[in-house]
Design a protein around this motif. Structure first.
Motif, PDB file in Angstrom:
ATOM      1  N   GLY A  55       0.796  -1.223   0.000  1.00  0.00           N
ATOM      2  CA  GLY A  55       0.000   0.000   0.000  1.00  0.00           C
ATOM      3  C   GLY A  55       0.826   1.269   0.000  1.00  0.00           C
ATOM      4  O   GLY A  55       0.311   2.348  -0.283  1.00  0.00           O
ATOM      5  N   ASP A  56       2.112   1.156   0.315  1.00  0.00           N
ATOM      6  CA  ASP A  56       2.976   2.353   0.328  1.00  0.00           C
ATOM      7  C   ASP A  56       3.170   2.902  -1.077  1.00  0.00           C
ATOM      8  O   ASP A  56       3.328   2.136  -2.044  1.00  0.00           O
ATOM      9  CB  ASP A  56       4.354   2.022   0.924  1.00  0.00           C
ATOM     10  N   PHE A  57       3.174   4.221  -1.173  1.00  0.00           N
ATOM     11  CA  PHE A  57       3.504   4.905  -2.421  1.00  0.00           C
ATOM     12  C   PHE A  57       4.888   5.513  -2.264  1.00  0.00           C
ATOM     13  O   PHE A  57       5.177   6.188  -1.285  1.00  0.00           O
ATOM     14  CB  PHE A  57       2.469   5.995  -2.720  1.00  0.00           C
ATOM     15  N   VAL A  58       5.735   5.246  -3.231  1.00  0.00           N
ATOM     16  CA  VAL A  58       7.111   5.739  -3.183  1.00  0.00           C
ATOM     17  C   VAL A  58       7.389   6.541  -4.440  1.00  0.00           C
ATOM     18  O   VAL A  58       7.156   6.061  -5.555  1.00  0.00           O
ATOM     19  CB  VAL A  58       8.121   4.566  -3.107  1.00  0.00           C
ATOM     20  N   LYS A  59       7.851   7.770  -4.258  1.00  0.00           N
ATOM     21  CA  LYS A  59       8.293   8.561  -5.409  1.00  0.00           C
ATOM     22  C   LYS A  59       9.755   8.894  -5.178  1.00  0.00           C
ATOM     23  O   LYS A  59      10.116   9.461  -4.144  1.00  0.00           O
ATOM     24  CB  LYS A  59       7.449   9.837  -5.540  1.00  0.00           C
TER      25      LYS A  59
END
Ligand SMILES: [Zn+2]
Length: 160
Positions: A55-59
């Motif tokens: 579920g983590d969003f990484v940019k």
């Protein structure tokens, strides 16, 4: 379960250049599945995903050296047309499989044809580019013993 070595990670991804132009994406395609810690993906992205959860969003912006490498002028070479035996017409933009000087399989792209000489570029198409990755972690699981032995993920479409 969070991402660490010997975990199999499924993720949606989008990769852009630093001007925001999208270069590749899993949108409308299969998500990317890889074995963490096995250098299956570029080092800068692998490092950014360490410790992340489903579920983590990484940019993350990854500099060229940590992505597909710097652009090397010596990877651009001129070869005689005779090396393309069996190819009807060699044209700029055509891609061929070849071997790098140290024996790795690489893709070369024809950039110029002049008389009997063909200029080919063995750099990765994204070499020399800083890249921005936007990733959403979809799944994290333990790798199987087989996967660990092979150093890559097994599943639909794999080499077995
Ligand atoms: Zn395998």
């Amino acid at each position: 379960m969070s991402i660490s070595n010997q975990k199999v990670v499924t993720m949606d991804f989008k990769v852009s250049d630093t001007n925001g132009q999208v270069l590749d994406s899993s949108e409308g395609a299969e998500p990317l599945v890889y074995l963490h810690g096995a250098q299956n993906i570029i080092p800068g992205l692998e490092a950014a995903l360490e410790g992340k959860n489903v579920g983590d969003f990484v940019k993350v912006e990854v500099v060229a050296a940590e992505a597909y490498g710097e652009y090397h002028d010596q990877m651009v070479q001129q070869v005689p047309m005779a090396a393309f035996e069996g190819v009807d017409q060699v044209e700029p933009g055509m891609a061929f499989h070849a071997e790098s000087p140290d024996g790795h399989p690489i893709q070369i792209i024809v950039t110029e044809v002049e008389g009997d000489m063909v200029t080919v570029d063995g750099n990765h198409p994204l070499a020399g580019k800083d890249l921005v990755f936007e990733v959403t972690v979809q799944d994290v699981r333990e790798a199987t013993a087989d996967e660990l032995e092979h150093g890559h993920v097994h599943g639909p479409g794999c080499h077995h």
